[in-house]
Design a protein around this motif. Sequence first.
Motif: not given
Length: 175
Positions: A52-53, A23-25, A57-60, A45-46
């Motif tokens: 949901e995570e 998240f920080e990265a 990230f995709a939405k943001k 790919w992580n």
Amino acid sequence: MQDFSNDHIRTLFRTSQDFNELFEAFRVAIERNLNDLDAYRELFWNTSLKPEELLFFAKKLGEVFPDLGYETYLWLSNVFETRFDTEESVELAFLCLKKASKFNPKSVEPFLSACNLYDQDLKIPTLQSIMAFLKNGVEQVDDPKSIYQQLAVFYSMLGNDEMYRYFQQKSRPNS
């Protein structure tokens, strides 16, 4: 202070198993205006990230970089389809294709990719939901003939010969 060079961010996206670190990265990448889909593909790919995570990230990413939204959601659909083996993952892949189509409504790719998600044994996504999505696409894409062809196939599967013939006719050149 941690090194957050672009190369280090990519490495973290690829290797970190710690959501807070990821998240920080991600936050730093956004803050630095890192508009590079390949970097974010590493994140998607992580394998430590939950669906949901990934969606978060995709939405943001789509909000901050709308020009990446289409490719982001196409890519994430592929991730859900290949990395997770559940009914929910197929539905999430379908959701991502719907979101991709909102970023680029003229592209036929999300609509045709949705057809490939259909699992005849599990009946997911439902034919009705895919067909509704396709019918929405007919109104948006530049050349809907391939969508008409898919609708014909689905109506044939449902045994609706009248609608099969109708969409088969519409899928022909010069119709």
